[in-house]
Write a protein that holds these residues in place. Structure first.
Motif, short mmCIF file in Angstrom:
data_model
loop_
_atom_site.label_atom_id
_atom_site.label_comp_id
_atom_site.label_asym_id
_atom_site.label_seq_id
_atom_site.Cartn_x
_atom_site.Cartn_y
_atom_site.Cartn_z
N ALA A 1 32.59 -39.56 -52.47
CA ALA A 1 32.96 -38.61 -53.53
C ALA A 1 34.16 -39.12 -54.32
N LEU A 2 35.08 -39.77 -53.65
CA LEU A 2 36.29 -40.27 -54.31
C LEU A 2 36.09 -41.61 -55.01
N ARG B 1 36.24 -38.36 -60.63
CA ARG B 1 36.46 -37.53 -59.43
C ARG B 1 37.78 -37.89 -58.75
N PHE C 1 40.79 -35.26 -58.17
CA PHE C 1 41.37 -35.07 -56.84
C PHE C 1 42.88 -35.28 -56.87
N HIS D 1 31.25 -33.03 -61.36
CA HIS D 1 32.19 -33.76 -60.51
C HIS D 1 32.82 -32.84 -59.46
N LEU E 1 32.81 -33.12 -55.28
CA LEU E 1 34.03 -33.04 -54.47
C LEU E 1 33.97 -31.86 -53.50
N LEU F 1 36.25 -31.80 -50.02
CA LEU F 1 37.58 -32.17 -50.49
C LEU F 1 38.25 -31.08 -51.32
#
Length: 110
Positions: free
Chosen positions: A12-13, A18, A22, A52, A56, A61
């Protein structure tokens, strides 16, 4: 935490937008930010941001809470702390304190 969950978070990161979202949400702390403000600051369309944020969120997250008509997004600090701990758990032959990564309550409140 297990390998599959950690890999999902890393996946995801592993995308510029994204990752930027974060990091922005990490700086905003528990207060979080409304989606519109995130989109404006990153200069991206809200529908793109929504996709996005979904990635996440599905990775564990970020989370959202409703305030009136707005959704306020914030980092799931406990899950993020667990993730970071999992990444360094085997650091230096099982001595993660050598890695000098501080995730204490005084620096990052849950």
């Amino acid at each position: 935490m297990n390998d599959d969950k950690a890999i999902g978070m890393l996946s995801a990161l592993a995308q510029q937008t994204r990752f930027s979202v974060f990091r922005m949400l990490m700086r905003s702390g528990e207060a979080g930010m409304p989606a519109g403000k995130i989109a404006a600051r990153l200069d991206i369309p809200q529908n793109t941001l929504s996709a996005h944020l979904s990635v996440l969120s599905n990775a564990g997250l970020v989370g959202a809470r409703r305030e009136g008509r707005s959704l306020i997004y914030s980092v799931r600090l406990n899950d993020t702390r667990d993730f970071m701990g999992y990444l360094v758990n085997d650091c230096c032959n099982g001595h993660p304190e050598i890695c000098a990564i501080s995730m204490t309550e005084s620096k990052c409140s849950a």
